[in-house]
Scaffold this active site. Structure first.
Site, PDB file in Angstrom:
ATOM      1  N   CYS A   1      -2.663   3.402   3.077  1.00 26.44           N
ATOM      2  CA  CYS A   1      -1.336   3.894   3.422  1.00 26.44           C
ATOM      3  C   CYS A   1      -0.666   4.604   2.242  1.00 26.44           C
ATOM      4  CB  CYS A   1      -0.492   2.757   3.990  1.00 26.44           C
ATOM      5  SG  CYS A   1       0.878   3.274   5.037  1.00 26.44           S
ATOM      6  N   HIS A   2       0.428   4.060   1.709  1.00 24.54           N
ATOM      7  CA  HIS A   2       1.141   4.665   0.588  1.00 24.54           C
ATOM      8  C   HIS A   2       0.564   4.245  -0.775  1.00 24.54           C
ATOM      9  CE1 HIS A   2       4.117   5.348   3.762  1.00 24.54           C
ATOM     10  NE2 HIS A   2       4.642   6.273   2.970  1.00 24.54           N
ATOM     11  N   ALA A   3      -0.383   3.333  -0.788  1.00 27.96           N
ATOM     12  CA  ALA A   3      -0.935   2.815  -2.043  1.00 27.96           C
ATOM     13  C   ALA A   3      -1.507   3.888  -2.967  1.00 27.96           C
ATOM     14  CB  ALA A   3      -1.986   1.742  -1.765  1.00 27.96           C
TER      15      ALA A   3
END
Length: 182
Positions: free
Chosen positions: A106-108
């Protein structure tokens, strides 16, 4: 294999922490919750508070030497907090320097961008990160899961919680290959 799950004290997407954690345990690995401070991590269900989870180790006191791999759960706030913490960014970079596998969802990948480890790699993420990844020298792809082995270590990435099944299967397989190869 001990696997570091790196999160900020607040803002991790709960399902992106718990499902990979369960997959790691089911595969016989030892997941370890690493954060930027001791105590508990506050997880979220998107914008709503979820459960809390006890921190096992603090990033200031560990190194990649202690782990076989790294998992970076997402959540919008989680990687944003992590990329502002020099010790967390250095910890992530260590896994690449030591050629250990890394998985991010995801946003990692924002934390990967800050660690300057995406150059020359193909990865996926939540779509809003594509420009950041490209600006950092990576190639963004819109795929459920992407395993990149351009470089000394393998990087597994996925876009969102709907991709968790494929993400978990992929990182567990990659981490098992790395364990067998060491």
């Amino acid at each position: 294999m001990r696997i570091a799950f790196l999160t900020a004290p607040e803002g991790v997407e709960q399902v992106e922490l718990t499902k990979p954690w369960e997959a790691a345990e089911a595969a016989g690995h030892e997941p370890v919750l690493v954060s930027t401070r001791s105590g508990e991590v506050q997880a979220f269900h998107h914008l709503d508070k979820g459960d809390t989870f006890p921190v096992d180790e603090v990033v200031d006191e560990v190194s990649a030497d202690s782990f076989g791999g790294l998992v970076l759960p997402g959540g919008v706030a989680n990687p944003d907090f992590l990329r502002m913490n020099d010790k967390a960014v250095a910890f992530v970079r260590e896994f690449f320097e030591q050629q250990r596998p890394v998985a991010a969802i995801c946003h990692a990948p924002w934390t990967l961008v800050e660690a300057d480890v995406v150059r020359g790699r193909e990865l996926t993420s939540w779509p809003s990160l594509r420009t950041d990844i490209r600006n950092a020298g990576g190639t963004w792809v819109d795929e459920q899961v992407k395993i990149c082995d351009h470089g000394p270590n393998k990087l597994v990435t996925s876009r969102k919680p709907d991709d968790l099944k494929a993400f978990c299967e992929a990182f567990v397989d990659v981490f098992a290959e790395e364990t067998a190869g060491r």
